[in-house]
Design a protein around this motif. Structure first.
Motif, PDB file in Angstrom:
ATOM      1  N   LEU A 144     110.790 195.197  -4.026  1.00 16.85           N
ATOM      2  CA  LEU A 144     109.870 194.697  -3.009  1.00 16.85           C
ATOM      3  C   LEU A 144     110.247 193.275  -2.611  1.00 16.85           C
ATOM      4  O   LEU A 144     110.515 192.431  -3.467  1.00 16.85           O
ATOM      5  CB  LEU A 144     108.439 194.728  -3.543  1.00 16.85           C
ATOM      6  CG  LEU A 144     107.326 194.317  -2.586  1.00 16.85           C
ATOM      7  CD1 LEU A 144     107.250 195.265  -1.405  1.00 16.85           C
ATOM      8  CD2 LEU A 144     105.991 194.284  -3.331  1.00 16.85           C
ATOM      9  N   ARG A 145     110.278 193.034  -1.317  1.00 17.07           N
ATOM     10  CA  ARG A 145     110.646 191.709  -0.787  1.00 17.07           C
ATOM     11  C   ARG A 145     109.390 190.946  -0.380  1.00 17.07           C
ATOM     12  O   ARG A 145     108.630 191.394   0.471  1.00 17.07           O
ATOM     13  CB  ARG A 145     111.566 191.883   0.418  1.00 17.07           C
ATOM     14  CG  ARG A 145     112.094 190.596   1.027  1.00 17.07           C
ATOM     15  CD  ARG A 145     112.961 190.936   2.236  1.00 17.07           C
ATOM     16  NE  ARG A 145     113.535 189.766   2.858  1.00 17.07           N
ATOM     17  CZ  ARG A 145     114.246 189.800   3.981  1.00 17.07           C
ATOM     18  NH1 ARG A 145     114.459 190.965   4.577  1.00 17.07           N
ATOM     19  NH2 ARG A 145     114.737 188.698   4.502  1.00 17.07           N
ATOM     20  N   LEU A 146     109.170 189.805  -0.986  1.00 15.42           N
ATOM     21  CA  LEU A 146     108.040 188.940  -0.679  1.00 15.42           C
ATOM     22  C   LEU A 146     108.539 187.523  -0.485  1.00 15.42           C
ATOM     23  O   LEU A 146     109.171 186.948  -1.393  1.00 15.42           O
ATOM     24  CB  LEU A 146     106.987 188.970  -1.801  1.00 15.42           C
ATOM     25  CG  LEU A 146     106.277 190.310  -2.046  1.00 15.42           C
ATOM     26  CD1 LEU A 146     105.423 190.226  -3.289  1.00 15.42           C
ATOM     27  CD2 LEU A 146     105.448 190.694  -0.841  1.00 15.42           C
ATOM     28  N   SER A 147     108.282 186.952   0.702  1.00 17.41           N
ATOM     29  CA  SER A 147     108.712 185.576   1.013  1.00 17.41           C
ATOM     30  C   SER A 147     110.195 185.381   0.726  1.00 17.41           C
ATOM     31  O   SER A 147     110.599 184.402   0.068  1.00 17.41           O
ATOM     32  CB  SER A 147     107.864 184.569   0.232  1.00 17.41           C
ATOM     33  OG  SER A 147     106.498 184.722   0.564  1.00 17.41           O
ATOM     34  N   ASN A 148     111.000 186.341   1.176  1.00 12.07           N
ATOM     35  CA  ASN A 148     112.461 186.290   1.053  1.00 12.07           C
ATOM     36  C   ASN A 148     112.961 186.324  -0.387  1.00 12.07           C
ATOM     37  O   ASN A 148     114.104 185.962  -0.657  1.00 12.07           O
ATOM     38  CB  ASN A 148     113.030 185.044   1.765  1.00 12.07           C
ATOM     39  CG  ASN A 148     112.931 185.178   3.276  1.00 12.07           C
ATOM     40  OD1 ASN A 148     113.155 186.255   3.832  1.00 12.07           O
ATOM     41  ND2 ASN A 148     112.599 184.083   3.944  1.00 12.07           N
TER      42      ASN A 148
ATOM     43  N   ALA B  84     104.258 187.370   9.021  1.00 14.79           N
ATOM     44  CA  ALA B  84     103.545 187.475   7.750  1.00 14.79           C
ATOM     45  C   ALA B  84     104.083 186.502   6.717  1.00 14.79           C
ATOM     46  O   ALA B  84     103.340 185.967   5.893  1.00 14.79           O
ATOM     47  CB  ALA B  84     103.662 188.894   7.223  1.00 14.79           C
ATOM     48  N   SER B  85     105.409 186.252   6.750  1.00 14.30           N
ATOM     49  CA  SER B  85     106.020 185.369   5.754  1.00 14.30           C
ATOM     50  C   SER B  85     105.971 183.910   6.172  1.00 14.30           C
ATOM     51  O   SER B  85     106.340 183.016   5.412  1.00 14.30           O
ATOM     52  CB  SER B  85     107.473 185.771   5.506  1.00 14.30           C
ATOM     53  OG  SER B  85     108.229 185.706   6.697  1.00 14.30           O
ATOM     54  N   GLY B  86     105.549 183.648   7.412  1.00 14.92           N
ATOM     55  CA  GLY B  86     105.413 182.270   7.872  1.00 14.92           C
ATOM     56  C   GLY B  86     106.720 181.614   8.200  1.00 14.92           C
ATOM     57  O   GLY B  86     106.817 180.387   8.224  1.00 14.92           O
ATOM     58  N   THR B  87     107.775 182.430   8.466  1.00 12.67           N
ATOM     59  CA  THR B  87     109.081 181.881   8.822  1.00 12.67           C
ATOM     60  C   THR B  87     109.394 182.226  10.259  1.00 12.67           C
ATOM     61  O   THR B  87     108.720 183.020  10.897  1.00 12.67           O
ATOM     62  CB  THR B  87     110.176 182.441   7.910  1.00 12.67           C
ATOM     63  OG1 THR B  87     110.197 183.876   8.042  1.00 12.67           O
ATOM     64  CG2 THR B  87     109.921 182.061   6.477  1.00 12.67           C
ATOM     65  N   SER B  88     110.452 181.655  10.773  1.00 12.77           N
ATOM     66  CA  SER B  88     110.853 181.920  12.142  1.00 12.77           C
ATOM     67  C   SER B  88     112.344 182.142  12.250  1.00 12.77           C
ATOM     68  O   SER B  88     113.054 181.925  11.306  1.00 12.77           O
ATOM     69  CB  SER B  88     110.457 180.737  13.053  1.00 12.77           C
ATOM     70  OG  SER B  88     111.084 179.552  12.609  1.00 12.77           O
TER      71      SER B  88
END
Length: 268
Positions: free
Chosen positions: A223-227, A264-268
């Motif tokens: 599972l991938r969470l916040s990279n 969702a992860s807050g990245t761009s």
């Protein structure tokens, strides 16, 4: 659910009033059956929550996009060794024209008789989360035996699904002519039940694996969470590297639309 709560919350607030599973995972498949005698095409649509793919080895080496009539038009760049199965190769096979046998003739409304035909699948509407199920369990009625397919399959972390959309398949078949039938032409952006290239970019966020044999095995999930990747194995959750995930023997892969993943992860 496998998906992170933040991403599920975003997905569930985008779609309609159906249950959360259908809001997140539901898509629409298009099936075209074309008469080989006159070219008449019968089209049907079916909802789906996952796509089951045959696991086949790659015997063609690096693939090039093709614009031949009724041929797949894969724009994903990929270099693999012959004999190595890939997710892109499985998707190519899934959307490739298939000549139906003489025992599967369909009734052509134009010819008014049963004719031999070509069948081709494509994706009319992509879900927010695309789930691919790899057929690793097979049964042979001739040998009256079942077995598990342990062949490794290469899968990308970023996936462009635009080559497999109905609009892309139709453009490959008919050229870039403007056509206005079934909502799968150049006007698909105005059709809520038809995907376009702006929503075709996906990111891998979960991989389910199966270890063991046909009659006894064990499932685990990456599972991938916040990279960052984690292995979920019953009650144990451990951090793992990206290379570990790439080497996994995938049984199910989950890809989320890229814009939702980064939101969702807050990245761009």
């Amino acid at each position: 659910m496998l998906m992170s709560f933040s991403c599920l919350f975003i997905c569930s607030n985008i779609c309609g009033d159906c249950c959360i599973a259908h809001r997140v995972f539901s898509g629409i498949l298009r099936s075209d059956v074309m008469c080989t005698a006159c070219g008449f095409t019968s089209t049907t649509y079916d909802p789906c929550v996952d796509i089951s793919l045959d696991l086949v080895p790659n015997h063609e080496g690096p693939r090039k996009p093709s614009s031949k009539t009724l041929n797949s038009c894969n724009g994903n760049a990929e270099t693999v060794n012959p004999g190595v199965s890939t997710l892109l190769g499985c998707l190519d096979r899934f959307t490739r024209p298939e000549r139906l046998g003489s025992d599967q003739k369909f009734f052509c409304q134009h010819c008014q008789v049963r004719q031999e035909s070509l069948k081709q699948m494509s994706i009319r509407k992509l879900p927010l989360v695309s789930c691919f199920h790899i057929k690793r369990f097979e049964h042979s009625p001739i040998r009256n035996m079942s077995r598990k397919v342990d062949r490794y399959m290469q899968f990308p972390f970023s996936l462009d699904m635009s080559p497999y959309l109905s609009s892309s398949i139709l453009r490959s078949r008919f050229g870039n002519r403007i056509f206005g039938f079934d909502g799968d032409g150049n006007g698909s952006a105005n059709d809520p039940d038809c995907s376009n290239e702006s929503t075709s970019e996906f990111e891998l966020f979960a991989v389910v694996t199966h270890s063991g044999k046909l009659d006894a095995g064990h499932y685990s999930t990456y599972l991938r969470l916040s990279n960052q990747w984690y292995k979920c194995d019953d009650a144990w959750v451990t951090q793992v590297s990206e290379n570990i995930v790439r080497a996994a023997q995938g049984y199910m892969m989950f890809y989320v639309q890229k814009m939702l993943y980064y939101k969702a992860s807050g990245t761009s």
